[in-house]
Design an enzyme around this catalytic site. Structure first.
Site, PDB file in Angstrom:
ATOM      1  N   HIS A  57       7.881   6.159  10.297  1.00  0.00           N
ATOM      2  CA  HIS A  57       7.100   6.023   9.068  1.00  0.00           C
ATOM      3  C   HIS A  57       6.168   7.249   9.046  1.00  0.00           C
ATOM      4  O   HIS A  57       4.976   7.143   9.324  1.00  0.00           O
ATOM      5  CB  HIS A  57       6.323   4.704   9.116  1.00  0.00           C
ATOM      6  CG  HIS A  57       5.643   4.307   7.855  1.00  0.00           C
ATOM      7  ND1 HIS A  57       5.559   5.126   6.741  1.00  0.00           N
ATOM      8  CD2 HIS A  57       4.983   3.161   7.514  1.00  0.00           C
ATOM      9  CE1 HIS A  57       4.888   4.483   5.797  1.00  0.00           C
ATOM     10  NE2 HIS A  57       4.536   3.299   6.242  1.00  0.00           N
ATOM     11  N   LYS A 115      23.229  -6.635  -6.632  1.00  0.00           N
ATOM     12  CA  LYS A 115      24.577  -6.947  -7.132  1.00  0.00           C
ATOM     13  C   LYS A 115      25.630  -6.311  -6.237  1.00  0.00           C
ATOM     14  O   LYS A 115      26.792  -6.203  -6.603  1.00  0.00           O
ATOM     15  CB  LYS A 115      24.730  -6.443  -8.564  1.00  0.00           C
ATOM     16  CG  LYS A 115      23.766  -7.073  -9.541  1.00  0.00           C
ATOM     17  CD  LYS A 115      23.902  -6.440 -10.912  1.00  0.00           C
ATOM     18  CE  LYS A 115      22.715  -6.785 -11.803  1.00  0.00           C
ATOM     19  NZ  LYS A 115      22.507  -5.780 -12.836  1.00  0.00           N
ATOM     20  N   ARG A 169      12.158   3.421   1.275  1.00  0.00           N
ATOM     21  CA  ARG A 169      11.873   2.467   2.362  1.00  0.00           C
ATOM     22  C   ARG A 169      13.080   1.559   2.485  1.00  0.00           C
ATOM     23  O   ARG A 169      13.587   1.045   1.484  1.00  0.00           O
ATOM     24  CB  ARG A 169      10.623   1.643   2.052  1.00  0.00           C
ATOM     25  CG  ARG A 169      10.473   0.469   3.009  1.00  0.00           C
ATOM     26  CD  ARG A 169       9.138  -0.175   2.943  1.00  0.00           C
ATOM     27  NE  ARG A 169       8.113   0.675   3.537  1.00  0.00           N
ATOM     28  CZ  ARG A 169       6.891   0.247   3.867  1.00  0.00           C
ATOM     29  NH1 ARG A 169       6.545  -0.996   3.650  1.00  0.00           N
ATOM     30  NH2 ARG A 169       6.022   1.066   4.405  1.00  0.00           N
ATOM     31  N   ARG A 182       0.805  -1.230   0.000  1.00  0.00           N
ATOM     32  CA  ARG A 182       0.000   0.000   0.000  1.00  0.00           C
ATOM     33  C   ARG A 182       0.832   1.271   0.000  1.00  0.00           C
ATOM     34  O   ARG A 182       0.476   2.223  -0.674  1.00  0.00           O
ATOM     35  CB  ARG A 182      -1.077  -0.030   1.080  1.00  0.00           C
ATOM     36  CG  ARG A 182      -0.654   0.202   2.474  1.00  0.00           C
ATOM     37  CD  ARG A 182      -1.599  -0.457   3.428  1.00  0.00           C
ATOM     38  NE  ARG A 182      -1.407  -1.890   3.366  1.00  0.00           N
ATOM     39  CZ  ARG A 182      -2.363  -2.791   3.477  1.00  0.00           C
ATOM     40  NH1 ARG A 182      -3.586  -2.426   3.682  1.00  0.00           N
ATOM     41  NH2 ARG A 182      -2.074  -4.066   3.416  1.00  0.00           N
ATOM     42  N   THR A 183       1.930   1.292   0.712  1.00  0.00           N
ATOM     43  CA  THR A 183       2.712   2.536   0.754  1.00  0.00           C
ATOM     44  C   THR A 183       3.288   2.848  -0.635  1.00  0.00           C
ATOM     45  O   THR A 183       3.231   3.975  -1.109  1.00  0.00           O
ATOM     46  CB  THR A 183       3.834   2.432   1.806  1.00  0.00           C
ATOM     47  OG1 THR A 183       3.240   2.100   3.062  1.00  0.00           O
ATOM     48  CG2 THR A 183       4.591   3.735   1.944  1.00  0.00           C
TER      49      THR A 183
HETATM   50  C1  NCD Z   1       3.632  -0.737   8.005  1.00  0.00           C
HETATM   51  C2  NCD Z   1       5.123  -0.675   7.745  1.00  0.00           C
HETATM   52  O1  NCD Z   1       5.599  -1.126   6.726  1.00  0.00           O
HETATM   53  O2  NCD Z   1       5.777  -0.145   8.616  1.00  0.00           O
HETATM   54  N1  NCD Z   1       2.849  -0.968   6.885  1.00  0.00           N
HETATM   55  C3  NCD Z   1       2.506   0.068   6.084  1.00  0.00           C
HETATM   56  O3  NCD Z   1       3.278   0.915   5.747  1.00  0.00           O
HETATM   57  N2  NCD Z   1       1.208   0.141   5.723  1.00  0.00           N
HETATM   58  C4  NCD Z   1       3.287  -1.631   9.096  1.00  0.00           C
HETATM   59  C5  NCD Z   1       3.655  -3.067   9.014  1.00  0.00           C
HETATM   60  O4  NCD Z   1       4.418  -3.520   8.172  1.00  0.00           O
HETATM   61  O5  NCD Z   1       3.151  -3.812   9.877  1.00  0.00           O
END
Ligand code: NCD
Length: 310
Positions: free
Chosen positions: A136, A86, A108, A58-59
């Site tokens: 986050h 690599k 990320r 989703r992100t």
């Molecule tokens: C979260 C994350 O990746 O930190 N998910 C997200 O961004 N929707 C929470 C998770 O992974 O549990």
């Protein structure tokens, strides 16, 4: 994020005069999205690169959509296809991105601090999309927008953040944001999953769901992040659910009509039961996803005004 800040790396340190206008702008994007009238010229000619060293559904898609709705050229690089596999280092990656004249970089990474390191090396505005167990920030902003739209304000609300707080960057960003905005925050979970000295962040700690949820306005559930656990911190999923999983019985301890939230992805039957996750009036989990796009549009909009070509 100050109006002059180039990056969004963390919520920690942000104050209400920086948070509230971002939520207001996001709010306006909710309406524009619903009517299909988002300004497609806003980021025209800008390049947004999504750099995901960790899995995400989703992100990643939410940032892609946000960029596209504002007219940016959007490219997503995931670790499975990039030359990071690599052995290319993070800093070599930064140099490559600089050469590509990227304006906005969404990162990320499994290591806390990786986006901050990149931010020092790239010309683009960097947005932290989750770094290790650190922060986050856009998740906390979208959670705040979801709550604010349902309850009008964040001030004076009591929010219980429940479950695997130890491994959760979502929890950390939410604690910083909610306490800054005047909410009372409780963290609820087994002692093995609550970080030592978390009270220093201005929260109260509960190890019992009954006292932790008593009278709260919002119940925010966290995923049990087994991939981050070096050893078994919970006896079994079944036992975890019995004591800490949110079901209708436990939800009844919260204030009547309390909101149910989860950042996703959910482990149904582990931290939350399906009837609660899909509750027609109390669950706002789908709304969180919708707010995610609007919040990311607001962040991209604001940061693009201060980027190298802003
Ligand atoms: C979260 C994350 O990746 O930190 N998910 C997200 O961004 N929707 C929470 C998770 O992974 O549990």
């Amino acid at each position: 994020m100050l109006p002059t800040d180039r990056h969004l790396l963390a919520i920690e340190g942000m104050l209400p005069p920086q948070i509230a206008p971002l939520l207001d702008l996001a709010e306006s994007y909710v309406l524009l999205n619903r009517t299909g009238t988002a300004p497609r010229e806003r980021l025209r000619g800008r390049t947004l690169i999504n750099l995901f060293f960790e899995d995400s559904t989703r992100t990643r898609t939410s940032f892609e959509l946000a960029g596209k709705r504002l007219g940016a050229d959007v490219i997503t690089m995931s670790v499975a296809t990039s030359s990071v596999n690599k052995g290319e280092t993070l800093l070599d990656t930064a140099a490559t991105l600089n050469a590509m004249q990227c304006d906005l970089l969404v990162v990320r990474h499994a290591a806390s601090g990786a986006p901050a390191l990149l931010a020092r090396k790239v010309e683009a505005a960097v947005i932290n999309a989750g770094d290790g167990t650190h922060e986050h920030p856009t998740q906390a902003l979208l959670d705040a927008l979801t709550i604010r739209r349902r309850r009008a304000t964040l001030e004076g609300l009591t929010v219980a953040i429940c479950g695997d707080v130890l491994h959760s960057r979502v929890a950390r960003s939410n604690i910083h944001l909610l306490t800054a905005m005047g909410s009372r925050v409780r963290v609820v979970g087994p002692p093995t999953l609550i970080p030592a000295e978390i009270e220093r962040l201005g929260v109260s700690v509960h190890h019992d769901m009954r006292t932790g949820l008593a009278g709260v306005d919002v119940v925010m559930m966290l995923r049990l992040q087994q991939e981050r656990m070096a050893r078994g911190l919970v006896p079994s999923a079944r036992e975890y659910f019995r004591f800490y999983g949110l079901d209708a019985t436990k939800l009844a301890w919260a204030a009547p009509g309390a909101l149910v939230m989860h950042p996703g992805p959910m482990n149904r039957g582990v931290e939350i039961s399906s009837d609660v996750a899909d509750h027609p009036t109390q669950s706002v989990i789908r709304e969180q996803v919708e707010m995610g796009v609007a919040v990311r549009m607001a962040v991209l909009d604001v940061l693009s005004r201060h980027g190298a070509n802003g």
